[in-house]
Design a protein around this motif. Structure first.
Motif, mmCIF file in Angstrom:
data_model
loop_
_atom_site.group_PDB
_atom_site.id
_atom_site.type_symbol
_atom_site.label_atom_id
_atom_site.label_comp_id
_atom_site.label_asym_id
_atom_site.label_seq_id
_atom_site.Cartn_x
_atom_site.Cartn_y
_atom_site.Cartn_z
ATOM 1 N N VAL A 196 53.211 43.733 48.794
ATOM 2 C CA VAL A 196 52.387 43.789 47.592
ATOM 3 C C VAL A 196 52.741 42.562 46.768
ATOM 4 O O VAL A 196 53.895 42.404 46.360
ATOM 5 C CB VAL A 196 52.642 45.071 46.771
ATOM 6 C CG1 VAL A 196 51.762 45.083 45.521
ATOM 7 C CG2 VAL A 196 52.399 46.323 47.596
ATOM 8 N N LYS A 197 51.794 41.687 46.536
ATOM 9 C CA LYS A 197 52.132 40.430 45.866
ATOM 10 C C LYS A 197 50.908 39.822 45.190
ATOM 11 O O LYS A 197 49.763 40.163 45.516
ATOM 12 C CB LYS A 197 52.683 39.424 46.874
ATOM 13 C CG LYS A 197 51.697 39.066 47.988
ATOM 14 C CD LYS A 197 52.243 38.003 48.921
ATOM 15 C CE LYS A 197 53.309 38.546 49.837
ATOM 16 N NZ LYS A 197 52.760 39.423 50.912
ATOM 17 N N LEU A 198 51.155 38.926 44.256
ATOM 18 C CA LEU A 198 50.107 38.070 43.729
ATOM 19 C C LEU A 198 49.940 36.905 44.692
ATOM 20 O O LEU A 198 50.924 36.373 45.206
ATOM 21 C CB LEU A 198 50.467 37.570 42.328
ATOM 22 C CG LEU A 198 50.413 38.625 41.219
ATOM 23 C CD1 LEU A 198 50.993 38.061 39.929
ATOM 24 C CD2 LEU A 198 48.973 39.093 40.998
ATOM 25 N N ALA A 199 48.720 36.531 44.950
ATOM 26 C CA ALA A 199 48.448 35.547 45.998
ATOM 27 C C ALA A 199 47.430 34.516 45.530
ATOM 28 O O ALA A 199 46.703 34.729 44.558
ATOM 29 C CB ALA A 199 47.928 36.265 47.249
ATOM 30 N N TRP A 200 47.406 33.414 46.264
ATOM 31 C CA TRP A 200 46.388 32.379 46.066
ATOM 32 C C TRP A 200 45.436 32.443 47.260
ATOM 33 O O TRP A 200 45.821 32.124 48.376
ATOM 34 C CB TRP A 200 47.029 30.996 45.971
ATOM 35 C CG TRP A 200 47.855 30.797 44.738
ATOM 36 C CD1 TRP A 200 49.206 30.945 44.616
ATOM 37 C CD2 TRP A 200 47.380 30.402 43.444
ATOM 38 N NE1 TRP A 200 49.602 30.676 43.335
ATOM 39 C CE2 TRP A 200 48.510 30.338 42.590
ATOM 40 C CE3 TRP A 200 46.120 30.113 42.932
ATOM 41 C CZ2 TRP A 200 48.409 29.983 41.245
ATOM 42 C CZ3 TRP A 200 46.014 29.754 41.590
ATOM 43 C CH2 TRP A 200 47.140 29.695 40.761
ATOM 44 N N LYS A 201 44.221 32.863 47.021
ATOM 45 C CA LYS A 201 43.231 32.982 48.094
ATOM 46 C C LYS A 201 42.228 31.838 47.989
ATOM 47 O O LYS A 201 41.582 31.667 46.948
ATOM 48 C CB LYS A 201 42.490 34.320 48.006
ATOM 49 C CG LYS A 201 41.513 34.540 49.162
ATOM 50 C CD LYS A 201 40.796 35.871 49.030
ATOM 51 C CE LYS A 201 39.877 36.109 50.233
ATOM 52 N NZ LYS A 201 39.114 37.373 50.116
ATOM 53 N N PRO A 202 42.078 31.047 49.041
ATOM 54 C CA PRO A 202 41.153 29.910 48.978
ATOM 55 C C PRO A 202 39.697 30.355 48.949
ATOM 56 O O PRO A 202 39.329 31.338 49.587
ATOM 57 C CB PRO A 202 41.460 29.133 50.266
ATOM 58 C CG PRO A 202 41.999 30.171 51.211
ATOM 59 C CD PRO A 202 42.756 31.138 50.355
ATOM 60 N N THR A 203 38.893 29.631 48.200
ATOM 61 C CA THR A 203 37.463 29.927 48.161
ATOM 62 C C THR A 203 36.748 29.352 49.384
ATOM 63 O O THR A 203 35.718 29.873 49.804
ATOM 64 C CB THR A 203 36.834 29.351 46.883
ATOM 65 O OG1 THR A 203 37.139 27.950 46.786
ATOM 66 C CG2 THR A 203 37.403 30.049 45.650
ATOM 67 N N VAL A 204 37.301 28.294 49.958
ATOM 68 C CA VAL A 204 36.765 27.671 51.168
ATOM 69 C C VAL A 204 37.939 27.307 52.061
ATOM 70 O O VAL A 204 38.971 26.828 51.572
ATOM 71 C CB VAL A 204 35.941 26.402 50.846
ATOM 72 C CG1 VAL A 204 35.446 25.753 52.135
ATOM 73 C CG2 VAL A 204 34.775 26.724 49.934
#
Length: 247
Positions: A196-204
């Motif tokens: 369970v974590k905060l994440a950086w999800k790419p838009t592309v």
């Protein structure tokens, strides 16, 4: 909601982390200590600490290690860590976000810059690539938690935004502010999550060929080996057959 998995390429490969368990435990301990220092030492009252403890449990970190890291926060330890984020580009134009906890900004910045320059990358300024990512909550479950339909139904009812499933497991995405609530609801339905974590999800995402992928993974490995680096996120997508050839 999506049903195809790309999340295994978003964060650095877990397999490599498993081989460096001692280094991983050190990083998890540091995050727990910082979280406990910045808030209450009780995870029920400190969401960041709860996240850190859940991540440690997901990696089978012993309870004694977790408690020592919490106790260290109130033990008058002279070490003082600060959060730093580095952004840059790797081979093939891949965008990378490196999250670190450091007690020496100059040392960490030098190490990160050297890792980028020696492995076909360029370190940028803060904000240079973050605009291509969303800050979201990420909840991870093993494939054994249920089939895609079961997990999808549970995620929708819990208020998740998206789900990506594969043979390896399930990645459930939430709004950052909803992470704790959704994780709690899912735990009632699916059991304790792997992460369970905060994440950086790419838009592309950027598709990688074998040549660029090999150099990129060397860069990510070098970054991950640094004691100050907590997590490396990227917008790369490497086909399974290329990963297999690269070993």
């Amino acid at each position: 909601m999506a049903g195809h998995s790309k999340f295994k390429n978003i964060m650095h490969r877990k397999g490599a982390q498993d081989k460096k368990r001692s280094n991983l435990f050190s990083k998890l301990s540091r995050e727990i200590t910082v979280a406990a220092k910045m808030g209450a030492p009780d995870p029920d009252m400190n969401p960041r600490l709860r996240l850190a403890i859940n991540s440690a449990k997901a990696q089978s970190m012993p309870k004694d290690n977790i408690q020592r890291a919490i106790d260290k926060a109130s033990g008058g330890d002279e070490e003082s860590y600060e959060e730093v984020r580095y952004e840059g580009y790797g081979p093939g134009g891949v965008a990378l976000i490196v999250e670190a906890l450091t007690d020496n900004r100059n040392r960490t910045a030098t190490n990160i810059r050297t890792a980028f320059s020696k492995n076909g990358g360029n370190l940028g300024t803060e904000g240079s690539v973050a605009h291509g990512f969303e800050r979201l909550g990420l909840i991870e479950y093993p494939a054994a938690a249920g089939d895609e339909e079961t997990v999808l139904e549970a995620a929708m009812e819990a208020g998740a935004q998206d789900i990506e499933s594969s043979e390896e497991g399930h990645a459930i995405w939430t709004a950052a502010e909803d992470l704790h609530q959704v994780a709690g609801d899912l735990e009632q339905r699916l059991g304790e999550p792997e992460g369970v974590k905060l994440a950086w999800k790419p838009t592309v995402t950027v598709a990688m060929d074998e040549g660029a992928a090999g150099t990129l993974l060397k860069l990510v490995d070098t970054l991950d080996d640094d004691d100050d680096v907590q997590t490396v996120w990227g917008n790369y997508e490497i086909p399974d057959d290329v990963l297999e050839r690269l070993g």
